[in-house]
Design an enzyme around this catalytic site. Structure first.
Site, PDB file in Angstrom:
ATOM      1  N   HIS A  59      48.802  17.549  32.120  1.00 62.11           N
ATOM      2  CA  HIS A  59      49.489  18.470  31.229  1.00 62.11           C
ATOM      3  C   HIS A  59      50.992  18.248  31.297  1.00 62.11           C
ATOM      4  CE1 HIS A  59      50.104  21.847  28.714  1.00 62.11           C
ATOM      5  NE2 HIS A  59      50.331  22.745  29.654  1.00 62.11           N
TER       6      HIS A  59
ATOM      7  N   SER B 180      53.928  23.220  26.520  1.00 69.64           N
ATOM      8  CA  SER B 180      53.072  24.337  26.865  1.00 69.64           C
ATOM      9  C   SER B 180      53.629  25.613  26.243  1.00 69.64           C
ATOM     10  CB  SER B 180      52.927  24.446  28.385  1.00 69.64           C
ATOM     11  OG  SER B 180      51.860  25.290  28.712  1.00 69.64           O
TER      12      SER B 180
END
Length: 574
Positions: free
Chosen positions: A523, A392
């Site tokens: 994620h 991320s």
């Protein structure tokens, strides 16, 4: 997008071998071989409680942002500002609606009982002076709305309505520059100036290259990575050294801000559990540290710098005989600050008003870790074998670190999204992806100069496909998630496809791998599809055994189409 999954500062839903091998020999081996931040400041912003006249009033304000959503979950950022007396520790509490929960958090320890949630500071961010803020994030389960309510700081209500909700296409407006004149700061390497090679290291090999010129004009498609600033296309592999220097200049001038080279003095220590870094430059000093996890067996070990404590699967890394350096980049460049008041070890040296963005600052910190390891002489960690990874926002950081330090042999960004590996031109139009303007406004990740391009990516003289080329011919393994639109996996595929052309022209196409064809949409999850190529890349680039895998598996749901993005062809470099 910022999501983490682990301890310190997560931000997202988170060497064995001969020590006699020289850097030059290693170089020969390589050559051969989450949404627009919806920043909603608590209305009224402040709460003044009755207090003795001799002390500051007690109060607080809260800024709550939902920055990404997906089916059954979301990512949120929280910033609390202390408006009362200085605090040595803090506890922020709030109330969720029924069905909402926290599954992961970073920069705070978060617990939940029913609908009541408590976030406590971690060891490094407990002190809050009057007017100072602390920020943290979490991955929420359930619906992203309604926003939580009833915020209290150390038991005192933070009054005012707290905003929240789903991401908006409108980016947060960057804070204005302070009206007071900033204190002069030491000068980083000025963007556009002739690059200099840092003393005692191979961080950048473009010294002496002529990097004059402004680059190509506006183009909605990807600039030709082989076209020099003098208007001539390169035709030899040896030309890539100076072409890389040109790309570095353009990328610093327009996207990231300047990444300075090695400061005047870098010292520190390396043990099997910790690395300390002390920096002095032009009368200013700063320091930070990182933890070390060594694998079983006898060192010295290759090492992977893991941003924020999570990136590529650390158990797989150590299982290959490679050490893990857990690096907290927010100690070097703090998030949650305005562009005119940046904080952290980097900005303590180069000034709070430095135009360098966090990603370049974080990369500078990773380079200083390598400086210290090199100076330590290889007792614990090898001095010639480094990797970097992150997921991320930390994937963005890992990508930039690998591009700007040629001592990093293997770069492994994961789900990096806007500001990471995906082409900026693509993100500007990809449905559901975080836009360049949102990436610029969410945090000061990108350099201040990107303000002029955040809504005009066609005007950029460079894009991330060429930044991928800055990593060539070294190892690169890009891992992406096509299930979260916000991450811009289609733009990531196009960046990888275009970047692969550079690797191919240099005769090292197997040195780049890309996988977005994964089944798990969580994620920053650890994915089985990545394990084998991860092992192969670690062996090839950090252990010096086996071959680079050259895996390219693009998700059919977010395919790239390079023909739509280029007018240039790939040369056959001699």
């Amino acid at each position: 997008m910022n999501v983490a999954r682990s301890p310190r500062p997560p931000t997202l839903p988170g060497r064995t071998g001969s020590t006699s091998r020289t850097r030059a020999a290693h170089g020969r081996r390589v050559l051969a071989a989450l949404g627009a931040a919806v920043s909603l400041l608590a209305a009224g912003a402040v709460t003044a409680m009755t207090a003795p006249a001799a002390t500051a009033a007690t109060g607080c304000s809260v800024q709550y942002s939902v920055v990404n959503t997906w089916q059954g979950g979301y990512q949120a950022n929280v910033s609390v500002t202390n408006l009362g007396d200085a605090l040595s520790s803090w506890t922020l509490a709030w109330t969720f609606a029924s069905g909402q929960g926290v599954s992961q958090a970073w920069n705070a320890t978060v617990t939940q009982s029913g609908t009541q949630v408590t976030a406590r500071n971690v060891s490094w961010n407990g002190g809050l002076a009057t007017g100072q803020s602390a920020s943290f994030g979490f991955i929420g389960s359930g619906a992203s709305s309604p926003a939580p309510g009833g915020f209290t700081l150390n038991g005192v209500a933070c009054t005012g309505q707290v905003g929240g909700g789903t991401p908006s296409s409108s980016p947060a407006t960057p804070s204005s520059t302070p009206t007071t004149s900033p204190t002069p700061s030491p000068d980083p390497t000025t963007p556009g100036s002739t690059p200099t090679t840092p003393a005692g290291g191979g961080e950048f090999d473009g010294a002496g290259c002529d990097v004059s010129g402004d680059g190509p004009g506006s183009d909605s498609r990807l600039p030709d990575p082989f076209l020099g600033l003098n208007g001539t296309r390169i035709d030899q592999k040896s030309d890539w050294r100076c072409r890389r220097a040109e790309i570095k200049k353009l990328a610093e001038n327009t996207i990231y801000g300047a990444k300075p080279g090695k400061p005047e003095r870098v010292t520190g220590t390396v043990t099997s559990s910790n690395i300390t870094v002390n920096v002095s430059h032009q009368g200013r000093s700063s320091s930070f540290s990182a933890s070390v996890q060594t694998p079983g067996g006898t060192g010295p070990f290759p090492a992977v710098i893991v941003y924020g404590g999570f990136g590529a699967d650390t158990s797989t890394i150590t299982g290959q005989g490679v050490a893990v350096i857990s690096y907290d980049p927010t100690k070097v460049g703090a998030e949650g600050t305005s562009r005119g008041n940046k904080q952290g070890a980097f900005y303590g040296i180069y000034g709070a008003n430095s135009s360098t963005g966090l990603l370049a600052a974080w990369g500078w910190g990773a380079s200083r870790i390598i400086d210290v390891v090199e100076a330590a002489g290889g007792a614990v960690l090898r001095t010639d074998s480094f990797g970097v990874t992150g997921c991320s926002r930390y994937g963005k950081g890992a990508f930039v670190a690998g591009a700007f330090d040629q001592r990093i042999d293997l770069t492994m960004p994961i789900e990096s999204g806007g500001g990471g590996s995906p082409i900026l031109r693509g993100l500007a139009s990809e449905a559901g992806a975080q836009s360049p303007s949102s990436s610029y406004g969410e945090q000061p990740w990108l350099g201040d100069a990107f303000a002029g391009y955040q809504n005009n990516t066609s005007g950029l003289p460079v894009d991330t496909h060429s930044v991928i080329g800055m990593i060539a011919p070294r190892g690169l393994f890009i891992m992406e998630n096509p299930h979260v639109d916000w991450l811009g996996a289609r733009s990531g595929a196009n960046a990888a496809l275009a970047g692969r052309e550079i690797y191919a022209a240099l005769g090292v196409q197997p040195n780049i791998s890309y996988i977005s064809n994964v089944s798990d949409g969580t994620h920053c999850a650890t994915r089985s599809e990545w394990r084998t190529p991860l092992q192969q890349n670690l062996q090839a680039f950090l252990k010096g055994s086996g071959s680079a895998p050259g895996v390219f598996q693009v998700s059919s749901s977010k395919p790239g189409n390079l023909s739509q993005w280029r007018t240039w062809t790939t040369p056959s470099l001699s």
